[in-house]
Design a protein around this motif. Structure first.
Motif, PDB file in Angstrom:
ATOM      1  N   PRO A  12       0.818  -1.218   0.000  1.00 54.15           N
ATOM      2  CA  PRO A  12       0.000   0.000   0.000  1.00 54.15           C
ATOM      3  C   PRO A  12       0.854   1.271   0.000  1.00 54.15           C
ATOM      4  CG  PRO A  12      -0.701  -1.524   1.728  1.00 54.15           C
ATOM      5  CD  PRO A  12       0.580  -2.055   1.170  1.00 54.15           C
ATOM      6  N   ILE A  13       0.301   2.293  -0.599  1.00 55.17           N
ATOM      7  CA  ILE A  13       0.959   3.601  -0.593  1.00 55.17           C
ATOM      8  C   ILE A  13       0.505   4.313   0.670  1.00 55.17           C
ATOM      9  CG2 ILE A  13       1.215   5.805  -1.802  1.00 55.17           C
ATOM     10  CD1 ILE A  13       0.353   4.213  -4.371  1.00 55.17           C
ATOM     11  N   PRO A  14       1.438   4.683   1.547  1.00 57.29           N
ATOM     12  CA  PRO A  14       1.037   5.355   2.781  1.00 57.29           C
ATOM     13  C   PRO A  14       0.242   6.638   2.507  1.00 57.29           C
ATOM     14  CG  PRO A  14       3.335   4.669   2.889  1.00 57.29           C
ATOM     15  CD  PRO A  14       2.877   4.464   1.467  1.00 57.29           C
ATOM     16  N   ALA A  15      -0.697   6.915   3.379  1.00 58.26           N
ATOM     17  CA  ALA A  15      -1.522   8.122   3.239  1.00 58.26           C
ATOM     18  C   ALA A  15      -0.629   9.352   3.165  1.00 58.26           C
ATOM     19  CB  ALA A  15      -2.472   8.241   4.423  1.00 58.26           C
ATOM     20  N   SER A  16      -1.006  10.291   2.340  1.00 58.10           N
ATOM     21  CA  SER A  16      -0.332  11.580   2.131  1.00 58.10           C
ATOM     22  C   SER A  16       0.999  11.465   1.365  1.00 58.10           C
ATOM     23  CB  SER A  16      -0.128  12.362   3.434  1.00 58.10           C
ATOM     24  OG  SER A  16       0.946  11.839   4.189  1.00 58.10           O
ATOM     25  N   LEU A  17       1.358  10.269   0.911  1.00 61.79           N
ATOM     26  CA  LEU A  17       2.581  10.127   0.127  1.00 61.79           C
ATOM     27  C   LEU A  17       2.223   9.820  -1.326  1.00 61.79           C
ATOM     28  CD1 LEU A  17       4.954   8.116   2.483  1.00 61.79           C
ATOM     29  CD2 LEU A  17       4.739  10.587   2.201  1.00 61.79           C
ATOM     30  N   ILE A  18       3.180  10.071  -2.187  1.00 62.28           N
ATOM     31  CA  ILE A  18       3.023   9.800  -3.615  1.00 62.28           C
ATOM     32  C   ILE A  18       4.103   8.818  -4.040  1.00 62.28           C
ATOM     33  CG2 ILE A  18       2.017  12.077  -4.071  1.00 62.28           C
ATOM     34  CD1 ILE A  18       4.752  12.872  -5.291  1.00 62.28           C
ATOM     35  N   VAL A  19       3.944   8.248  -5.224  1.00 58.81           N
ATOM     36  CA  VAL A  19       4.963   7.357  -5.790  1.00 58.81           C
ATOM     37  C   VAL A  19       5.769   8.177  -6.789  1.00 58.81           C
ATOM     38  CG1 VAL A  19       5.417   5.239  -7.063  1.00 58.81           C
ATOM     39  CG2 VAL A  19       3.498   5.337  -5.454  1.00 58.81           C
ATOM     40  N   ARG A  20       7.093   8.234  -6.556  1.00 56.04           N
ATOM     41  CA  ARG A  20       7.998   9.026  -7.388  1.00 56.04           C
ATOM     42  C   ARG A  20       8.844   8.112  -8.255  1.00 56.04           C
ATOM     43  NH1 ARG A  20      10.868  10.638  -2.390  1.00 56.04           N
ATOM     44  NH2 ARG A  20      12.503  11.404  -3.731  1.00 56.04           N
ATOM     45  N   HIS A  21       9.373   8.677  -9.348  1.00 53.53           N
ATOM     46  CA  HIS A  21      10.273   7.943 -10.250  1.00 53.53           C
ATOM     47  C   HIS A  21      11.720   8.379 -10.008  1.00 53.53           C
ATOM     48  CE1 HIS A  21       6.485   7.553 -12.531  1.00 53.53           C
ATOM     49  NE2 HIS A  21       7.030   6.435 -12.978  1.00 53.53           N
ATOM     50  N   THR A  22      12.611   7.427  -9.837  1.00 55.10           N
ATOM     51  CA  THR A  22      14.034   7.774  -9.746  1.00 55.10           C
ATOM     52  C   THR A  22      14.654   7.879 -11.140  1.00 55.10           C
ATOM     53  OG1 THR A  22      14.700   5.460  -9.580  1.00 55.10           O
ATOM     54  CG2 THR A  22      14.321   6.638  -7.513  1.00 55.10           C
ATOM     55  N   CYS A  23      13.945   7.349 -12.135  1.00 55.21           N
ATOM     56  CA  CYS A  23      14.471   7.303 -13.501  1.00 55.21           C
ATOM     57  C   CYS A  23      14.009   8.482 -14.361  1.00 55.21           C
ATOM     58  CB  CYS A  23      14.044   6.005 -14.166  1.00 55.21           C
ATOM     59  SG  CYS A  23      12.255   5.803 -14.245  1.00 55.21           S
ATOM     60  N   ASP A  24      13.138   9.329 -13.822  1.00 57.52           N
ATOM     61  CA  ASP A  24      12.605  10.479 -14.575  1.00 57.52           C
ATOM     62  C   ASP A  24      11.909  10.055 -15.863  1.00 57.52           C
ATOM     63  OD1 ASP A  24      13.425  12.334 -12.690  1.00 57.52           O
ATOM     64  OD2 ASP A  24      15.356  12.646 -13.656  1.00 57.52           O
ATOM     65  N   ASN A  25      11.309   8.872 -15.848  1.00 59.11           N
ATOM     66  CA  ASN A  25      10.596   8.353 -17.016  1.00 59.11           C
ATOM     67  C   ASN A  25       9.151   8.072 -16.591  1.00 59.11           C
ATOM     68  OD1 ASN A  25       9.815   7.165 -19.395  1.00 59.11           O
ATOM     69  ND2 ASN A  25      10.950   5.270 -19.042  1.00 59.11           N
ATOM     70  N   PRO A  26       8.232   9.035 -16.792  1.00 57.38           N
ATOM     71  CA  PRO A  26       6.873   8.888 -16.274  1.00 57.38           C
ATOM     72  C   PRO A  26       6.152   7.586 -16.620  1.00 57.38           C
ATOM     73  CG  PRO A  26       7.205  11.114 -17.040  1.00 57.38           C
ATOM     74  CD  PRO A  26       8.425  10.325 -17.453  1.00 57.38           C
ATOM     75  N   PRO A  27       6.315   7.000 -17.822  1.00 60.50           N
ATOM     76  CA  PRO A  27       5.598   5.747 -18.085  1.00 60.50           C
ATOM     77  C   PRO A  27       6.194   4.519 -17.382  1.00 60.50           C
ATOM     78  CG  PRO A  27       6.284   6.802 -20.154  1.00 60.50           C
ATOM     79  CD  PRO A  27       6.929   7.547 -19.039  1.00 60.50           C
ATOM     80  N   CYS A  28       7.357   4.663 -16.781  1.00 66.15           N
ATOM     81  CA  CYS A  28       8.044   3.523 -16.162  1.00 66.15           C
ATOM     82  C   CYS A  28       7.228   2.936 -15.004  1.00 66.15           C
ATOM     83  CB  CYS A  28       9.418   3.960 -15.656  1.00 66.15           C
ATOM     84  SG  CYS A  28      10.318   2.632 -14.826  1.00 66.15           S
ATOM     85  N   VAL A  29       7.160   1.599 -14.951  1.00 65.61           N
ATOM     86  CA  VAL A  29       6.481   0.896 -13.866  1.00 65.61           C
ATOM     87  C   VAL A  29       7.426  -0.085 -13.172  1.00 65.61           C
ATOM     88  CG1 VAL A  29       4.172   1.167 -14.827  1.00 65.61           C
ATOM     89  CG2 VAL A  29       5.531  -0.831 -15.458  1.00 65.61           C
ATOM     90  N   ASN A  30       8.714   0.014 -13.440  1.00 63.38           N
ATOM     91  CA  ASN A  30       9.699  -0.859 -12.807  1.00 63.38           C
ATOM     92  C   ASN A  30       9.767  -0.517 -11.326  1.00 63.38           C
ATOM     93  OD1 ASN A  30      12.024  -2.086 -11.813  1.00 63.38           O
ATOM     94  ND2 ASN A  30      13.197  -1.722 -13.679  1.00 63.38           N
ATOM     95  N   PRO A  31       9.423  -1.455 -10.435  1.00 61.67           N
ATOM     96  CA  PRO A  31       9.424  -1.131  -9.002  1.00 61.67           C
ATOM     97  C   PRO A  31      10.802  -0.717  -8.474  1.00 61.67           C
ATOM     98  CG  PRO A  31       9.004  -3.472  -9.361  1.00 61.67           C
ATOM     99  CD  PRO A  31       9.001  -2.817 -10.702  1.00 61.67           C
ATOM    100  N   ALA A  32      11.869  -1.126  -9.149  1.00 59.13           N
ATOM    101  CA  ALA A  32      13.212  -0.711  -8.725  1.00 59.13           C
ATOM    102  C   ALA A  32      13.457   0.771  -9.006  1.00 59.13           C
ATOM    103  CB  ALA A  32      14.267  -1.559  -9.430  1.00 59.13           C
ATOM    104  N   HIS A  33      12.625   1.390  -9.849  1.00 60.71           N
ATOM    105  CA  HIS A  33      12.759   2.809 -10.192  1.00 60.71           C
ATOM    106  C   HIS A  33      11.763   3.683  -9.452  1.00 60.71           C
ATOM    107  CE1 HIS A  33      14.484   1.641 -14.409  1.00 60.71           C
ATOM    108  NE2 HIS A  33      15.209   1.183 -13.412  1.00 60.71           N
ATOM    109  N   LEU A  34      10.993   3.097  -8.551  1.00 62.46           N
ATOM    110  CA  LEU A  34       9.947   3.831  -7.847  1.00 62.46           C
ATOM    111  C   LEU A  34      10.258   3.931  -6.363  1.00 62.46           C
ATOM    112  CD1 LEU A  34       6.863   2.035  -9.480  1.00 62.46           C
ATOM    113  CD2 LEU A  34       7.923   4.197 -10.203  1.00 62.46           C
ATOM    114  N   LEU A  35       9.803   5.009  -5.753  1.00 57.77           N
ATOM    115  CA  LEU A  35       9.892   5.163  -4.311  1.00 57.77           C
ATOM    116  C   LEU A  35       8.786   6.101  -3.860  1.00 57.77           C
ATOM    117  CD1 LEU A  35      12.689   7.564  -3.173  1.00 57.77           C
ATOM    118  CD2 LEU A  35      12.175   7.276  -5.567  1.00 57.77           C
TER     119      LEU A  35
END
Length: 119
Positions: free
Chosen positions: A29-52
């Motif tokens: 789950p995504i904690p309340a009040s937080l967003i999912v960001r990309h470390t790769c600066d590639n908006p369509p990316c869904v690789n969990p290793a590139h997300l935080l």
């Protein structure tokens, strides 16, 4: 390119961003009040290793640090040059490529909606 989107829940379902669904599937789950960001600066990316996850403020700091936003890339002299150039067919797309920004940034500068000359 923008963020990937999917309709969840059938035809009348809710539109969800693909990177958020990927986070929920692979990480949890995504904690309340937080967003999912990309470390790769590639908006369509869904690789969990590139997300935080993080705050919107964290995302804004990422944008500035990585010089991803048009206002961070353009100097006042560049803005004046964009405004000075003649309005010819294909000019916006060409200037966007030349200055390394999105065509919408050029359009907004040319229409006076972005005051980049006051940086």
């Amino acid at each position: 390119m923008g963020h990937g989107r999917l309709v969840v829940g059938g035809r009348a379902g809710k539109v969800e961003y693909a990177h958020r669904l990927a986070w929920q599937y692979w990480v949890g789950p995504i904690p309340a009040s937080l967003i999912v960001r990309h470390t790769c600066d590639n908006p369509p990316c869904v690789n969990p290793a590139h997300l935080l996850v993080g705050t919107q403020a964290d995302n804004a700091l990422d944008m500035v640090k990585r010089r991803r936003h048009g206002k961070e890339k353009l100097t006042p002299d560049m803005v004046r040059e964009i405004r000075r150039r003649p309005k010819t067919p294909g000019a916006i797309k060409a200037m966007a490529a030349e200055f390394g920004v999105h065509p919408q940034t050029i359009t907004e500068i040319r229409h006076g909606r972005m005051r980049r000359d006051t940086l």
